[in-house]
Design a protein around this motif. Structure first.
Motif, short mmCIF file in Angstrom:
data_model
loop_
_atom_site.label_atom_id
_atom_site.label_comp_id
_atom_site.label_asym_id
_atom_site.label_seq_id
_atom_site.Cartn_x
_atom_site.Cartn_y
_atom_site.Cartn_z
N GLU A 1 12.54 -1.83 -1.04
CA GLU A 1 13.24 -2.63 -2.04
C GLU A 1 12.28 -3.29 -3.01
O GLU A 1 12.64 -3.63 -4.13
CB GLU A 1 14.10 -3.71 -1.35
N SER A 2 11.04 -3.50 -2.58
CA SER A 2 10.04 -4.12 -3.44
C SER A 2 8.70 -3.43 -3.23
O SER A 2 8.35 -3.05 -2.12
CB SER A 2 9.91 -5.62 -3.15
N VAL A 3 7.95 -3.28 -4.30
CA VAL A 3 6.62 -2.71 -4.20
C VAL A 3 5.55 -3.80 -4.16
O VAL A 3 4.36 -3.51 -4.13
CB VAL A 3 6.33 -1.75 -5.38
N HIS A 4 6.01 -5.06 -4.17
CA HIS A 4 5.08 -6.19 -4.19
C HIS A 4 5.10 -6.95 -2.88
O HIS A 4 6.14 -7.05 -2.22
CB HIS A 4 5.43 -7.14 -5.34
N LEU A 5 3.97 -7.49 -2.50
CA LEU A 5 3.86 -8.23 -1.25
C LEU A 5 4.69 -9.50 -1.25
O LEU A 5 5.11 -9.99 -0.20
CB LEU A 5 2.39 -8.58 -0.98
N ASP A 6 4.93 -10.06 -2.45
CA ASP A 6 5.70 -11.31 -2.50
C ASP A 6 7.21 -11.06 -2.51
O ASP A 6 7.99 -12.01 -2.64
CB ASP A 6 5.29 -12.16 -3.72
N LEU B 1 0.81 -1.22 0.00
CA LEU B 1 0.00 0.00 0.00
C LEU B 1 0.85 1.27 0.00
O LEU B 1 0.60 2.19 -0.78
CB LEU B 1 -0.93 0.00 1.21
N LEU B 2 1.86 1.35 0.88
CA LEU B 2 2.61 2.61 1.01
C LEU B 2 3.33 3.03 -0.26
O LEU B 2 3.30 4.21 -0.63
CB LEU B 2 3.58 2.52 2.19
N PRO B 3 3.99 2.10 -0.98
CA PRO B 3 4.62 2.54 -2.24
C PRO B 3 3.62 3.06 -3.26
O PRO B 3 3.91 4.04 -3.96
CB PRO B 3 5.30 1.26 -2.75
N ARG C 1 14.79 10.28 -2.65
CA ARG C 1 14.33 8.88 -2.79
C ARG C 1 13.50 8.47 -1.59
O ARG C 1 13.84 7.57 -0.83
CB ARG C 1 15.52 7.93 -2.99
N LEU C 2 12.38 9.16 -1.45
CA LEU C 2 11.51 8.94 -0.31
C LEU C 2 10.69 7.67 -0.49
O LEU C 2 10.34 7.28 -1.60
CB LEU C 2 10.57 10.13 -0.14
N GLY C 3 10.37 7.04 0.62
CA GLY C 3 9.56 5.83 0.58
C GLY C 3 8.77 5.66 1.86
O GLY C 3 8.75 6.52 2.73
N HIS C 4 8.10 4.51 1.97
CA HIS C 4 7.37 4.13 3.19
C HIS C 4 6.31 5.16 3.59
O HIS C 4 6.11 5.42 4.77
CB HIS C 4 8.35 3.90 4.34
N GLY C 5 5.65 5.76 2.59
CA GLY C 5 4.56 6.68 2.86
C GLY C 5 4.96 8.12 3.08
O GLY C 5 4.10 8.97 3.34
N ARG C 6 6.24 8.43 2.96
CA ARG C 6 6.67 9.80 3.24
C ARG C 6 6.29 10.77 2.12
O ARG C 6 6.11 11.97 2.39
CB ARG C 6 8.18 9.84 3.50
N VAL C 7 6.17 10.29 0.90
CA VAL C 7 5.69 11.18 -0.17
C VAL C 7 4.24 11.54 0.08
O VAL C 7 3.83 12.70 -0.09
CB VAL C 7 5.84 10.51 -1.55
N ALA C 8 3.44 10.56 0.51
CA ALA C 8 2.05 10.84 0.85
C ALA C 8 1.96 11.83 2.00
O ALA C 8 1.10 12.72 2.01
CB ALA C 8 1.33 9.54 1.21
N ALA C 9 2.85 11.70 2.98
CA ALA C 9 2.87 12.65 4.10
C ALA C 9 3.23 14.05 3.61
O ALA C 9 2.64 15.04 4.06
CB ALA C 9 3.86 12.19 5.16
N LEU C 10 4.18 14.14 2.69
CA LEU C 10 4.53 15.44 2.12
C LEU C 10 3.35 16.05 1.39
O LEU C 10 3.12 17.26 1.44
CB LEU C 10 5.71 15.29 1.15
#
Length: 303
Positions: A285-290, A136-138, A218-227
């Motif tokens: 590192e991955s945008v997929h659950l698997d 979800l976060l990516p 190179r933001l990740g883990h929901g930080r772009v959404a927070a911005l």
């Protein structure tokens, strides 16, 4: 007498008479089919946001077409959420003596609360992401900045409806409002702050800043959404202070309800950004659950 630096009395007088006209009609007919400026603005904003999100998602390691699939969930949920928020916070327009509750369903007349649309839209994206095996976060980080573009375009629907404008002003970019659309206390005023235009320009500038920071850091883990939340609420707060439309929820401490909403959400988003930066720096590192690595496209039926 010549003006200072080329500024003459005639130029000043000319600027004082400038203004932005409002459309005389917000609805056109293609045979029996009505084409409403408000709806067209919302639809165009959604289309552009989906296109931009798709590009950002693929660049982030997602599969082309994922965003279109998620939009099937997110858009209907967002429209329902936006309408529910508007009706809940402005119920006096639709319920009670002299009102027709059925008009609460008339979305084309305007009235979509942004926070309801974002909240329930995110629920729709969550459902679609789970079904497709996407984190979800990516995907929220990919989508969030493009929502600013959708909001910038969608705000022109307020221009077509001659609604949600600001206080009276005689600035050269003042917005002309027809008497039928002016609040009762402002019938003798002809021009007002074009808050739809302010928010449009703010959102486009915020989009550019958020995307630039995302690429640079190179933001990740929901930080772009927070911005996104921080950038939008920062602008919405001061623009909201200019508006003169009635709000059903009482002001608290002299601030409108949506101003307080912006303040609270800004603080929460900033706190999450700081917490996430410490706990999970960098990007997924991955945008997929698997756990597939970014860019590792699997050619199977689950793709």
């Amino acid at each position: 007498m010549s003006g200072l630096g080329g500024i003459t009395p005639d130029l000043v007088a000319g600027l004082a008479t400038l203004s932005i006209p409002s459309p005389s009609e917000g609805t056109w007919y293609l045979g029996p089919v009505p084409l409403r400026g408000y709806a067209l603005s919302i639809i165009l904003g959604i289309v552009v946001a989906v296109w931009l999100s798709e590009r950002r998602w693929v660049a982030r390691g997602g599969t082309a077409g994922d965003i279109q699939d998620l939009a099937i969930w997110g858009i209907p949920f967002g429209l329902v959420g936006g309408r529910l928020y508007h009706v809940a916070t402005d119920s006096g327009r639709y319920f009670g003596e002299g009102n027709n509750p059925v008009t609460a369903l008339y979305v084309w007349r305007g009235g979509l609360g942004v926070w309801g649309a974002i909240a329930l839209g995110a629920v729709g994206v969550l459902i679609g992401a789970r079904l497709k095996g996407i984190r979800l976060l990516p995907v929220l980080d990919a989508i969030a900045p493009t929502v600013l573009v959708a909001q910038a375009i969608g705000r022109w629907g307020n221009w077509f409806n001659q609604e949600l404008f600001g206080k009276p002003t005689d600035l050269p970019w003042a917005l002309e409002i027809d008497p039928a659309h002016r609040p009762s206390g402002y019938l003798d005023q002809a021009t007002f702050h074009p808050t739809f235009l302010y928010e449009c320009l703010w959102n486009l500038a915020a989009f550019a800043v958020v995307v630039w920071l995302d690429r640079r850091l190179r933001l990740g883990h929901g930080r772009v959404a927070a911005l996104y939340v921080m950038a939008y609420t920062l602008g919405r707060g001061w623009i909201e202070m200019l508006r003169i439309d009635d709000v059903e929820l009482a002001d608290v401490g002299g601030l409108r309800f949506n101003v307080w909403t912006s303040i609270v959400l800004f603080v929460l988003a900033a706190a999450y950004f700081a917490w996430s930066s410490r706990r999970r720096p960098g990007r997924e590192e991955s945008v997929h659950l698997d756990g597939r690595e970014v860019g590792d496209v699997r050619d199977d039926v689950t793709r």
